[in-house]
Design a protein around this motif. Sequence first.
Motif, PDB file in Angstrom:
ATOM      1  N   THR A  13       0.762  -0.981  -0.241  1.00 39.31           N
ATOM      2  CA  THR A  13      -0.098   0.452   0.087  1.00 39.31           C
ATOM      3  C   THR A  13       1.028   1.443  -0.179  1.00 39.31           C
ATOM      4  OG1 THR A  13      -0.302   0.649   2.369  1.00 39.31           O
ATOM      5  CG2 THR A  13      -1.604  -1.457   1.504  1.00 39.31           C
ATOM      6  N   GLU A  26      -9.767  10.514   3.462  1.00 36.69           N
ATOM      7  CA  GLU A  26     -10.813   9.755   2.334  1.00 36.69           C
ATOM      8  C   GLU A  26     -11.381   9.757   1.521  1.00 36.69           C
ATOM      9  OE1 GLU A  26     -12.873   5.386   2.315  1.00 36.69           O
ATOM     10  OE2 GLU A  26     -12.594   6.031   4.418  1.00 36.69           O
ATOM     11  N   ARG A  67      -2.225   7.363   0.662  1.00 35.02           N
ATOM     12  CA  ARG A  67      -2.713   6.183   1.714  1.00 35.02           C
ATOM     13  C   ARG A  67      -1.952   6.957   3.111  1.00 35.02           C
ATOM     14  NH1 ARG A  67      -6.277   1.787   1.834  1.00 35.02           N
ATOM     15  NH2 ARG A  67      -5.598   1.195   4.115  1.00 35.02           N
ATOM     16  N   TYR A 121      -6.409   7.813   1.816  1.00 33.42           N
ATOM     17  CA  TYR A 121      -7.267   7.025   3.254  1.00 33.42           C
ATOM     18  C   TYR A 121      -6.190   6.869   4.369  1.00 33.42           C
ATOM     19  CZ  TYR A 121      -8.769   3.427   6.801  1.00 33.42           C
ATOM     20  OH  TYR A 121      -9.287   3.444   8.295  1.00 33.42           O
ATOM     21  N   TYR A 127       3.011   8.062   0.633  1.00 35.87           N
ATOM     22  CA  TYR A 127       2.426   7.579   1.906  1.00 35.87           C
ATOM     23  C   TYR A 127       3.692   9.040   3.019  1.00 35.87           C
ATOM     24  CZ  TYR A 127       0.359   3.775   5.043  1.00 35.87           C
ATOM     25  OH  TYR A 127      -0.410   3.941   5.917  1.00 35.87           O
TER      26      TYR A 127
END
Length: 634
Positions: free
Chosen positions: A220, A376, A359, A381, A277
Amino acid sequence: MRDLALAPPSAPPLTGGLADSLFETAAENPTLPMLARRASTASSTWEEITAVEFRDAVVDLAKGLIASGISPGQRVAIMARTRYEWTVLCHALWTVGAEVVPIYPTSSRDQVEWILRDSGCVAVLVEDEQGVMTVGSVCASLPLLRHVWQLDAGALDQLVARGEYIPLATVDSMRRIVLPDSTAVIAYTSGTSGHPTGCALSHRNLAFPCDTLLAGWGHTAAPPGEQGAVLAFLPFSHVYGLMIQGLCVRGGLLMGHEPDLGGESLSSALRTFRPTYLYAVPSLLEKIYKNFLRTAQQAGRGTLFERAADTARDFAAALERHRLGRGPGPGLDLRLQHALYERTVYRRLRAALGGRVRRATSGGSPLSRDLSLFYEGIGIYVHDGYGLTETGGGVTMQPFGREKSGTVGQALPGAEIRVADDGEILVRGPSVFQGYVGDETATRAALSGGWLATGDLGRLDAEGYLTITGRKKDTIVTSSGKSVAPAALEQRLRMHPLVHQAVVVGDNRPCVGALITLDPEFLTHWRAALSLPGDAPTREAREENALREEIARAVAAANSSVSRSESIRVFRVLPEPFDVTNGLLTPSMKLRRDEIVRHYALEIDAMYQSRSRPRRTPDHEETTGWDDSDNVFR
């Protein structure tokens, strides 16, 4: 029962020390970019350091440490901001089997003296002249301290030069004797009351959450086929920052270093580094949201932003219901509205964070469900994580594809969580620390049968999702005997753009109260937007009345989530924020509640005395007469 099909793969067992993964990566993929830094905050260019360059820098520095007499088991403190050199020195120390003692560079003289003496450090690396002066002022009480190295004075280059004669074989032999259960870090708690306490964390303790997260959720971090990129700006002096460093180095993610948490510097770093990220804390995510709102209002698009934000939350909530099997997902009208705002609003918001983040993880304190749904809904998210110093980092994660906002997810594979009868969260697993340095009594009190009593309060739902409700020691008991957990109220108060900080009080008082500080940037914007007519005195009086009413609305919004007996009945706006410099925040930016209550004792007394109208009540009946008009503004 947990669905085993959703369980991620287990991480491979650790066989050596934390530095080994760097050497393995350099051997297998030497040209992989691993670290990035820029020359100044004004620069948009990032210099990348490959795995083999990173390893060689660590080896050269390890030789210098050996030449300086640093041996396995000795402790060396690092007192610097989040910089490239921090990561290199940390891995060099682990390579020779030494133990790292992180110290916040903002720590007071007394805190520095305590940590260096309590841990028995033989050396300390400071960042600048101020750090040298701080350590120098306490050296007389530190008989074990042999070296004070100044980073900005070329200390690391000097160490490298000192170790030129040390053979590579010596470094390799020292690295290979480091075992998984050797102590890697002595991490001192923030010390919300009394002296900080040193938590001994082994290489295994620190590796477990990183390796488990990478095994189950590493995919992710970036789109398929891309290398993940993480901008490290949270302090490595905190276990959360150390976990971020470990995830990047052990997972082969490109890690950029940004030492300046100032708004413009961090914003520039995000735009130019373009992480895939994001690791952050709730206060930063709240600040970003408020900046979005303020910028939109200044451009005359405040109403548009608020509608887009509401749509984002509604859309995310519908997605959540669908993935949890509780609803059909967003309807046609909601999908169309969301698509419109994606073109006009959301993609611009993501661009402010570099444009590649999809994310994120929030840690350090609970993140509100509303804020999680907002992010989100705009395409990022945000997983609210849970962990503490004594667990070497995170112990929970959202199961991929079944994320539930407002919770911190489920226990990591290999870790166990349960909630005691009094609501305290208990944790057991490979990341639970070795104990408190020099304090067996405190260690025995915290550990029982392998279970760590965290001091946090929470609840587990039927599916094993954990929700954090507060800290056990922070629970307020009013004079009527009502117990109130302040965290949720404070969290909701901070969601108002004008509110910067909030501390709920009320121990042995007839009702719950709050101390509030204002966001200076949003306050300036808010004042400018009022445009009140009249002469200066009249305008100022109207402005203060308007401000009082606005904060009262923020309090009312926070109260809407709790019962009347738990609601805030009085409040006071303070003239200055809680800060590390005035001793009201810990170096990790947590509230020092006891100190705040002591510092503002007179204000708290006045807040409850002003316009209070208690009436006679039977024993054990809560005093009424505390209505909305009892708000006190200062």
